[in-house]
Design a protein around this motif. Structure first.
Motif, PDB file in Angstrom:
ATOM      1  N   THR A  44      49.815  45.617   5.695  1.00 13.88           N
ATOM      2  CA  THR A  44      48.525  46.280   5.813  1.00 13.88           C
ATOM      3  C   THR A  44      48.514  47.614   5.074  1.00 13.88           C
ATOM      4  N   THR A  45      49.638  48.327   5.061  1.00 18.49           N
ATOM      5  CA  THR A  45      49.723  49.561   4.271  1.00 18.49           C
ATOM      6  C   THR A  45      49.603  49.264   2.782  1.00 18.49           C
ATOM      7  N   GLY A  46      49.987  48.068   2.380  1.00 19.98           N
ATOM      8  CA  GLY A  46      49.865  47.642   0.990  1.00 19.98           C
ATOM      9  C   GLY A  46      48.491  47.132   0.629  1.00 19.98           C
ATOM     10  N   GLU A  47      47.509  47.388   1.498  1.00 18.40           N
ATOM     11  CA  GLU A  47      46.102  47.045   1.251  1.00 18.40           C
ATOM     12  C   GLU A  47      45.856  45.544   1.120  1.00 18.40           C
ATOM     13  N   SER A  48      46.522  44.800   1.970  1.00 14.70           N
ATOM     14  CA  SER A  48      46.336  43.344   1.939  1.00 14.70           C
ATOM     15  C   SER A  48      44.879  42.943   2.155  1.00 14.70           C
ATOM     16  N   ASP A  54      45.244  35.477  -4.617  1.00 10.60           N
ATOM     17  CA  ASP A  54      46.127  35.374  -5.783  1.00 10.60           C
ATOM     18  C   ASP A  54      46.835  36.697  -6.076  1.00 10.60           C
ATOM     19  N   GLU A  55      46.105  37.821  -5.943  1.00  9.90           N
ATOM     20  CA  GLU A  55      46.724  39.130  -6.147  1.00  9.90           C
ATOM     21  C   GLU A  55      47.818  39.385  -5.129  1.00  9.90           C
ATOM     22  N   HIS A  56      47.545  39.018  -3.913  1.00 13.01           N
ATOM     23  CA  HIS A  56      48.505  39.197  -2.823  1.00 13.01           C
ATOM     24  C   HIS A  56      49.842  38.535  -3.179  1.00 13.01           C
ATOM     25  N   ILE A  57      49.761  37.277  -3.558  1.00 13.35           N
ATOM     26  CA  ILE A  57      50.980  36.544  -3.925  1.00 13.35           C
ATOM     27  C   ILE A  57      51.635  37.169  -5.148  1.00 13.35           C
TER      28      ILE A  57
END
Length: 292
Positions: A44-48, A54-57
């Motif tokens: 969540t700190t990584g702005e999920s 696709d960006e997440h992966i």
């Protein structure tokens, strides 16, 4: 592997909001050099919440690639949809990811049995170790110790990041699970106290900008050197607190830019830049912590 100071890594972006690979590499090297034991990528700190699937992966795999086996990478895989949580988790099967960190579903506020079914379904679709994440202030959903104990019986659910703010939860959970179940604090301000109560470390926001100090704090606590640990923790306390003077990760991204750890403190809407009053608070906390 899952102990000490684990950083909840920010996701660096350029001035157009695209992922910044150069800054990401700099952050990873900084943490390896300063004793961080593992990296949580796109938690969540990584702005999920504002990255596409696709960006997440892509960011998780980029982090894994840039770390090049030098530090364990934990993938954030939380979602308020069980199907999405399964999909994200399965994306990291057989990739070299060390574990997944999965936050409780947010907004839809499932029952305790709904939480159990949600996490069991995800765990059943992977062999990757699963770390639960309970942060009711942000999700509106509180996973109770009895539910955690039920989930701990599933072989690849190995621990929890507990961030309810209630220190008694660590003792309550410990009474219900076996000794192999890993307790981690999700709150920098009570990380030291939680370690005195049996947690193995902290998944830390503060470590983004004070990696060495957080690693040292955890090491002192593990060694039983409480006087030195308390002294260090008191120096860091204004930072622990002020990094949440505005919604996370707004303050910590601004601080990371001031320290030259990232090129831009870009956030995606609805997150907005740190206010002037917030900048004053963070600057004062960084001075007190000895960072500037």
């Amino acid at each position: 592997m899952f102990n000490g100071s684990i950083v909840a890594l920010i996701t660096p972006m350029d001035d157009k909001g695209k992922i910044c690979r150069i800054s990401l590499k700099k952050l990873i090297n900084y943490h390896i050099a300063n004793g961080t034991t593992a990296i949580v990528s796109v938690g969540t700190t990584g702005e999920s919440a504002t990255l596409s699937h696709d960006e997440h992966i892509s960011v998780v795999m980029m982090t894994l690639d840039l770390s090049n086996g030098r530090i364990p990478i934990i993938a954030g895989t939380g979602a308020n949809s069980t199907a999405e949580g399964i999909s994200l988790t399965k994306s990291f099967n057989n990739t070299g990811i060390a574990a997944c960190l999965t936050v409780t579903p947010y907004y839809n506020r499932p029952t305790q049995d709904g939480l159990y079914q949600h996490f069991r379904a995800i765990a059943n679709n992977t062999d990757l170790p699963q770390i639960l994440y309970n942060v009711p202030l942000r999700t509106g959903c509180d996973m109770l110790p009895e539910t955690i104990a039920r989930l701990a019986e599933i072989k690849n659910i190995i621990g929890i990041k507990e961030a309810s703010g209630n220190l008694s939860r660590f003792s309550q959970i410990q009474e219900l699970v076996d000794n192999n179940f890993i307790l981690l604090s999700g709150d920098d301000a009570n990380a030291l106290d939680s370690m005195r109560l049996g947690s193995k470390g902290v998944i830390s926001v503060t470590a983004n900008i004070a990696a060495h100090d957080m690693a040292q704090l955890c090491a002192l606590a593990q060694q039983g050197n409480l006087p030195e640990a308390r002294c260090l923790n008191q120096r860091l306390m204004p930072l622990h607190q002020m990094l949440f003077c505005e919604p996370n990760p707004i303050p910590v991204k601004w601080a990371a830019k001031q320290l030259g750890l990232i090129a831009q403190d870009t956030l995606r809407l609805p997150m907005t830049p740190l206010t002037n009053s917030g900048q004053i608070k963070i600057t004062q906390a960084m001075i007190k912590a000895g960072l500037i």
